[in-house]
Design an enzyme around this catalytic site. Structure first.
Site, PDB file in Angstrom:
ATOM      1  N   THR A 179      23.724  18.334  77.363  1.00 48.43           N
ATOM      2  CA  THR A 179      22.899  18.139  78.561  1.00 48.43           C
ATOM      3  C   THR A 179      23.638  18.469  79.852  1.00 48.43           C
ATOM      4  OG1 THR A 179      23.537  15.820  78.611  1.00 48.43           O
ATOM      5  CG2 THR A 179      21.483  16.345  77.482  1.00 48.43           C
ATOM      6  N   GLY A 180      24.923  18.833  79.769  1.00 48.69           N
ATOM      7  CA  GLY A 180      25.685  19.172  80.980  1.00 48.69           C
ATOM      8  C   GLY A 180      25.378  20.578  81.463  1.00 48.69           C
ATOM      9  N   ARG A 181      25.944  20.931  82.615  1.00 48.73           N
ATOM     10  CA  ARG A 181      25.702  22.244  83.218  1.00 48.73           C
ATOM     11  C   ARG A 181      26.066  23.368  82.252  1.00 48.73           C
ATOM     12  NH1 ARG A 181      28.257  26.189  87.697  1.00 48.73           N
ATOM     13  NH2 ARG A 181      30.182  26.043  86.548  1.00 48.73           N
ATOM     14  N   LYS A 204      21.865  10.056  76.145  1.00 48.51           N
ATOM     15  CA  LYS A 204      20.761  10.991  76.412  1.00 48.51           C
ATOM     16  C   LYS A 204      19.908  11.241  75.165  1.00 48.51           C
ATOM     17  CE  LYS A 204      22.432  12.233  80.608  1.00 48.51           C
ATOM     18  NZ  LYS A 204      21.965  12.749  81.850  1.00 48.51           N
ATOM     19  N   GLU A 249      50.328  37.828  73.776  1.00 48.46           N
ATOM     20  CA  GLU A 249      50.906  37.574  75.096  1.00 48.46           C
ATOM     21  C   GLU A 249      52.319  37.047  74.923  1.00 48.46           C
ATOM     22  OE1 GLU A 249      48.428  34.808  77.184  1.00 48.46           O
ATOM     23  OE2 GLU A 249      47.006  36.346  77.816  1.00 48.46           O
ATOM     24  N   HIS A 275      47.693  30.832  81.782  1.00 48.42           N
ATOM     25  CA  HIS A 275      47.712  30.410  80.389  1.00 48.42           C
ATOM     26  C   HIS A 275      48.924  29.522  80.155  1.00 48.42           C
ATOM     27  CE1 HIS A 275      45.173  33.994  78.844  1.00 48.42           C
ATOM     28  NE2 HIS A 275      44.597  33.305  79.814  1.00 48.42           N
TER      29      HIS A 275
END
Lengths: 305, 496
Positions: A17-19, A43, A220, A259
């Protein structure tokens, strides 16, 4: 087949339910992922994108007769609790998307996952995508873009991509597709120093995947993932062709570029050391990122058009 | 621990040594290893010797860090020295303790014989595993219980403060039967610092220099807004005179940023900073990042480039950048690689909204390589010739006017130029307001939602502002705060 995610896997979202959770659920569904529901404490009973929202992971698992993967979008400081809950509910693969997860939390999750026979991607991962099958996390963005960017597998000319950089996972997939190659799965292992499934583990899954013909690695500086991959290749555990690029050649020792995993400590994890070990093991290492598609094509070839 | 205190001046050091009875050890407090060989650890006999030694030590500099503090400790009568070091094993995904009962000197050469004990991050170290190592040593059995207890507590401390590494070198036994941690260094996990206010860490980030004012400002911005990643660090710029000049760098994603920095360096530029906004950052966050990059003195261009195939919608970034470039009326050339979702729209927003600025602003997509973008950037910088970057921020005159409408949002305030709101302008606001605005009885735009709901819509308001600007009717202005930035620019004389 693809690895980690295909169209049959049942996927749930924690923090739905979050953004981010809401937006990414829509995109995952749009790409064809079999998202069956999600949870956010307090929720339960709501709906997101027509999917039922529960309070707990165990309720989602129960309602769907088991769940294969949980993608977790809760804030970093809550991730330990969320991950432990998913592991305890019997979910065997977690995708931990948030950045800035405390190290001791990540290690605690790793310890608990190992005990319970679960695995996790991340933390700090953009996710995993299998073209034509499904996506976990936020890789690719809009479904239409992702479908346009990433080729579906092409028999005999299909590569799997594993990367330590989120953005470069998509870049690898895009440029390899432009070069005419097919893709089985793209996986961003996560940018942190302690992660659930590092490059050698993902490479092992590609080795076992009959659809994948070659493995492309965006490595990397820092850590030991590339060195352990080199060992796996040298010892014959990985026999499929591997093509790699190692980023961060010009980075200075001790400097950290976002990172957490990409920091050189002492003489461990240097660019030169990784390249040398990989080459000795028989991996094709390109000097420039732009050379990656061509080098890969020269290994697996492209279908005659 | 031995008795010890911090000294910041030679006089304080001398006084502390006197209090400790005339003989003491002085250690520099600096982020270096091997301090003894560097002359940073000395035993002194008396206050006068202490003053001389302290004077010398306080003039030392390591990297960009001057020595500012000395630790003055009482001497310990050492019997045995042990090396105790906790670090994180990325392969085992757990903490690992290195333990050697012959001390830390030459530890690198004895790597084979050093005991490695894996630690469960949840339950701590197994005391029996520690005992097993201790009992095999030549240390007097009378110390064994004390040593095991000390080592278990050292590991517990590492768990408590969430250390990424913790080294006690040496842990010693003394002639009077004690176990003492004679020296210790701890690195705290920067992602966990928020849980440890008791440690008083101001900037949870490893830098190779003391944090600059601009880095502090950026760090506060990052902490105030967790929508996406934001990271800003000054880079070493020695030798920039010999290069084509100092440029501001704005990356997206660690891997792509490193590659893009290499591309800009290859063109002969010196990068003033590293900056990363990624992971779907809000337009407001990208705006603040751009303002901070632009605030650096002496930059002759602005180069933005990341992975180039971003999963996030790139128009959010374009809005943030366009707003920043317009506010400072950017005079230096700008090249931004905006490849990824909605890149065509993003490039169009950026170039269109900036086409009247003195500096050339160009946007590129995923099929343009970092090298090609860097090369184009070099051409633009050459063509621009000698330009003095200006750091003035232009705020429209209707901001603060009584006739203007305004309401607060998180981290700032939105202003509407009611005096110049004709029907066309009002319609623009409605069209680009994303449902945030409606028309009142006079036909002027007003907030259609509650102020509470509007508070988090900073990025949507930024988008509306830039769209009105593109249409030639700049009647919306989002005044976004960057605490400390204006004051810094004033103080450094970059603006008057």
């Amino acid at each position: 087949m693809a690895i980690l995610i295909d169209r049959n896997k049942k996927v749930m979202v924690q923090g739905i339910t979050g953004r981010e959770g809401r937006a990414r659920t829509r995109l995952m569904l749009g790409f064809g992922t079999n998202v069956v529901g999600g949870c956010t404490p307090g929720k339960g009973g709501e709906e997101v994108e027509g999917l039922p929202v529960h309070d707990k992971v165990s309720e989602v698992v129960e309602a769907n007769d088991g769940v294969d993967v949980s993608v977790i979008f809760v804030p970093a400081r809550l991730i330990k609790h969320a991950a432990m809950e998913a592991i305890d509910a019997g979910v065997k693969l977690l995708v931990l998307v948030p950045d800035r997860v405390p190290l001791w939390d990540a290690m605690s999750i790793a310890s608990h996952a190992k005990e319970s026979g679960a695995e996790f991607i991340g933390p700090n991962t953009l996710g995993v995508i299998s073209p034509g099958q499904g996506v976990l996390g936020m890789i690719g963005g809009r479904a239409a873009s992702a479908k346009g960017w990433f080729n579906e597998p092409i028999p005999g000319h299909t590569v799997g991509v594993v990367s330590r950089s989120g953005g470069m996972t998509s870049s690898c997939g895009y440029y390899l597709s432009r070069a005419g190659l097919g893709l089985s799965t793209l996986c961003h292992v996560g940018g942190d120093s302690v992660i659930g499934m590092p490059i050698p583990r993902i490479a092992q899954l590609f080795q076992e995947d009959p659809e994948t013909d070659a493995i492309v690695v965006f490595g990397e500086i820092g850590g030991s993932q590339e060195e352990r991959l080199a060992e796996a290749v040298a010892s014959g555990r990985i026999t499929k062709p591997v093509v790699a690029y190692i980023g961060g050649k010009a980075a200075r020792e001790g400097t950290r570029f976002s990172h957490a995993g990409a920091i050189i400590e002492g003489n461990r994890g240097t660019h030169a050391g990784k390249v040398e070990m990989l080459r000795e093991a028989g991996v094709t290492v390109v000097d420039g990122f732009g050379d990656l598609p061509e080098a890969t094509v020269s290994v697996v070839g492209v279908p005659a058009s | 621990m031995p008795e010890g205190h911090l000294a910041r001046t030679p006089g304080e050091a001398a006084e502390l040594v006197r209090k400790l009875g005339g003989r003491a050890i002085i250690k520099i407090q600096a982020w270096v290893t091997g301090r003894k060989a560097l002359g940073g650890v000395l035993i002194v006999n008396g206050p006068d010797e202490a003053r001389d030694a302290a004077e010398r030590m306080l003039s030392m500099t390591f990297g960009n860090f001057p020595v500012e503090e000395l630790l003055v400790e009482g001497l310990v009568d050492i019997r045995d020295e042990l090396f105790v070091s906790l670090s994180i094993d990325d392969t085992g995904r757990c903490p690992v303790l290195l333990l050697d009962t012959e001390g830390g000197s030459g530890i690198e050469d004895r790597a084979e014989t050093v005991a490695r004990i894996l630690i469960d991050p949840r339950s701590g170290i197994d005391a029996e595993a520690v005992r097993h190592v201790i009992v095999k040593s030549s240390i007097d059995a009378g110390f064994h219980d004390q040593l095991v207890d000390a080592i278990v507590r050292i590991v517990d401390l590492a768990r408590t403060v969430e250390a990424r590494s913790l080294e006690v070198n040496p842990l010693v036994t003394t002639g009077d039967g004690k176990v003492v941690a004679a020296d210790c260094r701890v690195t705290i996990d920067d992602y966990a610092v928020f849980r440890h206010p008791e440690l008083g860490i101001e900037i949870a980030r490893e830098l190779d220099h003391p944090a600059t004012d601009l880095e502090r400002i950026a760090y506060d911005v990052e902490n105030a807004d967790h929508r996406g990643t934001f990271y800003f660090a000054k880079l070493p710029t020695d030798g920039s005179e010999a290069s084509k000049g100092l440029i501001g760098f704005h990356g997206a994603g660690g891997g792509g940023s490193m590659m893009s920095m290499d591309a800009a360096s290859s063109e002969g530029f010196t990068l003033a900073n590293f900056c990363d906004t990624s992971g779907n950052p809000s337009a407001a966050k990208v705006y603040r990042a751009a303002r901070i990059i632009l605030a650096q003195p002496g930059i002759i261009g602005y180069f933005g480039s990341g992975s180039g195939v971003a999963s996030q919608e790139q128009f959010h970034s374009a809005y943030g950048l366009a707003k920043a470039f317009n506010e400072v009326n950017v005079s230096v050339p700008v090249v931004v690689r905006l490849g990824g979702n909605s890149e065509e729209r993003a490039c169009e927003i950026l170039t269109d909204a900036c086409d009247k600025l003195p500096g050339v602003v160009e946007g590129y997509g995923k099929d343009d390589t970092p090298a090609a973008c860097a090369s184009r950037f070099a051409t633009l910088v050459r063509e621009a010739g000698d330009i003095a970057p200006d750091h003035h921020r232009f705020i429209p005159s209707f901001v603060g006017e009584e006739a203007s409408a305004s309401f607060p949002i998180d981290g700032g305030r939105v202003w509407v130029d009611i005096a110049n709101c004709d029907d066309i302008a009002s319609e623009l606001v409605i069209e680009h307001g994303g449902g945030l605005f409606e028309l009142d009885e006079q036909g002027h735009p007003r907030l259609a939602i509650s102020e509470d709901e509007a508070a988090k819509k900073d990025s949507e308001f930024v988008a509306c502002e830039v769209e009105c600007l593109r249409a030639g009717r700049p009647i919306i202005f989002v005044d976004l705060e960057i605490p400390g930035l204006d004051e810094l620019l004033l103080a450094t004389g970059e603006v008057d």
